[in-house]
Design an enzyme around this catalytic site. Sequence first.
Site, short mmCIF file in Angstrom:
data_model
loop_
_atom_site.label_atom_id
_atom_site.label_comp_id
_atom_site.label_asym_id
_atom_site.label_seq_id
_atom_site.Cartn_x
_atom_site.Cartn_y
_atom_site.Cartn_z
N TYR A 148 -2.99 55.21 3.42
CA TYR A 148 -2.87 56.19 2.35
C TYR A 148 -3.33 57.58 2.74
O TYR A 148 -3.15 58.53 1.99
CB TYR A 148 -3.76 55.74 1.18
CG TYR A 148 -2.98 55.26 -0.01
CD1 TYR A 148 -2.36 54.03 0.02
CD2 TYR A 148 -2.88 56.04 -1.16
CE1 TYR A 148 -1.65 53.59 -1.08
CE2 TYR A 148 -2.18 55.59 -2.24
CZ TYR A 148 -1.57 54.37 -2.21
OH TYR A 148 -0.88 53.95 -3.28
N LYS A 218 -6.41 42.09 4.77
CA LYS A 218 -5.37 41.42 5.56
C LYS A 218 -5.82 41.35 7.01
O LYS A 218 -5.07 41.67 7.94
CB LYS A 218 -4.05 42.19 5.45
CG LYS A 218 -3.27 41.96 4.20
CD LYS A 218 -2.69 40.56 4.09
CE LYS A 218 -1.52 40.34 5.02
NZ LYS A 218 -0.98 38.95 4.87
N ASP A 284 -2.89 38.36 0.22
CA ASP A 284 -1.78 37.63 -0.41
C ASP A 284 -2.30 36.40 -1.15
O ASP A 284 -1.87 36.09 -2.26
CB ASP A 284 -0.68 37.28 0.59
CG ASP A 284 -1.22 36.81 1.93
OD1 ASP A 284 -2.34 37.19 2.30
OD2 ASP A 284 -0.52 36.05 2.62
N ASP A 308 -4.26 49.38 -4.64
CA ASP A 308 -3.19 49.92 -5.46
C ASP A 308 -2.40 48.76 -6.10
O ASP A 308 -2.20 48.71 -7.32
CB ASP A 308 -2.27 50.75 -4.55
CG ASP A 308 -1.32 51.62 -5.33
OD1 ASP A 308 -1.51 51.78 -6.55
OD2 ASP A 308 -0.37 52.16 -4.72
#
Length: 419
Positions: A148, A218, A284, A308
């Site tokens: 970002y 992740k 996930d 986000d």
Amino acid sequence: MNKITLVDGKPSVPERPVIPFIEGDGVGAEITPAAQAVIDAAVEKSYGGKRKIEWKEVLAGEKAFRRTGSWLPEETMDAFREYLVGIKGPLTTPVGGGIRSLNVALRQELDLYVCLRPVRWYKGVVSPVKEPQKVNMHIFRENTEDIYAGIEWRQGTPEARKVLDFLRNEMGVKKIRFPETSSFGVKPVSVEGTERLVRAAIEYALERGLPSVTLVHKGNIMKFTEGGFKLWGYGLAEREFGDRTFTMMQYDRIRQEAGAESADRALEEAKQAGKLIVKDVIADAFLQNTLLIPEEYSVIATLNLNGDYISDQLAAMVGGIGIAPGANINYRTGHAIFEATHGTAPNIAGKNIVNPSSLLLSGVMMLDYLGWHEAAKAIEKAMEKTFADHAATIDLARFMDDAVSLSTTEFRDRLINNL
Ligand code: NAD
């Protein structure tokens, strides 16, 4: 005199603090006075006139541009810098070259490194999940780093070519599938950036007696950035909060040394002793788990991009996408800007139908931040009662059975009556 200051790392708040506010574009002119009226009434009711917010309007967005020719006048930045705590309505993102998003500008100037989003369900609000009451989370989204950060080069430019050559020739990178037509982005994730975010999340959880902090990442794929976030987060928890936390890294160490039974026992003992459990989960799997076992999660600490996605999914699960509050905070300097999370809603502006709840609940977060918990609680209770009576603005009322559909000003008055 009437300025909020930072004393020993905590906001020190006078009885009549000056709080700068940006009205906001579009529906801002409706939600801001509505939210302020409810906040003022709650403060008056809770402290019998002893405390009062001195609102100070500062300009940004279209109103600022019309009056001063600048979208974000320097006086506005100065006011937020000086008074520490402020609140803002939504701002139009000006279209056209050279003008930064005003929201991003405010965040960067004040280095507001935490984007805090509490997510809870209100009885009466229609949700797409069966048991929305099980969702009660506080998302700490890192606000300054990650993919970002906006370090990107468009495909086909000389800059992208330069990056490609560097990666190939100096870094020995061979894994780029379509090198000639690739754009490139950089994902910086630092020790400092991670530690200040995770520290804020842990302190928040400890102050409120919440059961756990979960690091969402992740790291299985992006080992040094997202994986770093997990490792540094655990490291910080053990180093700075070792006596009050139990981490799943500790659990793994005990399991390896003494077996699963001992590790389970240590975890159980830590819970009995009221220690904060610090754990982690792959992003996930986390999104799946939020639907299956949301009650397992309390405070969430995560990187910018994951945060986000997570913020919107969780808000949707409680039916609150239009009423979700938020804040951008620097816990070191004390600077904090509380904000409506939706946009300027130009399609409904000026019709007295907009829902002011997002800004109002941001105001509740602000009152909590100031330590004015009684007033914050009073507004939350008034909102609970209003929604439980199936009374709401049209955006929520249209999904409720036997709903009482209220205009913005009627909803404001109903809340004040329910205080
Ligand atoms: P939006 O959030 O303004 O509107 C999306 C939809 O949700 C619209 O149908 C709108 O009517 C509805 N809606 C939004 N808030 C509502 C409320 N409080 N009550 C009832 N209905 C509500 O998003 P958009 O249309 O994509 O953006 C419009 C403008 O807002 C753009 O200029 C955008 O850049 C800006 N924006 C600003 C912020 C911010 O300042 N934080 C955030 C998002 C978008």
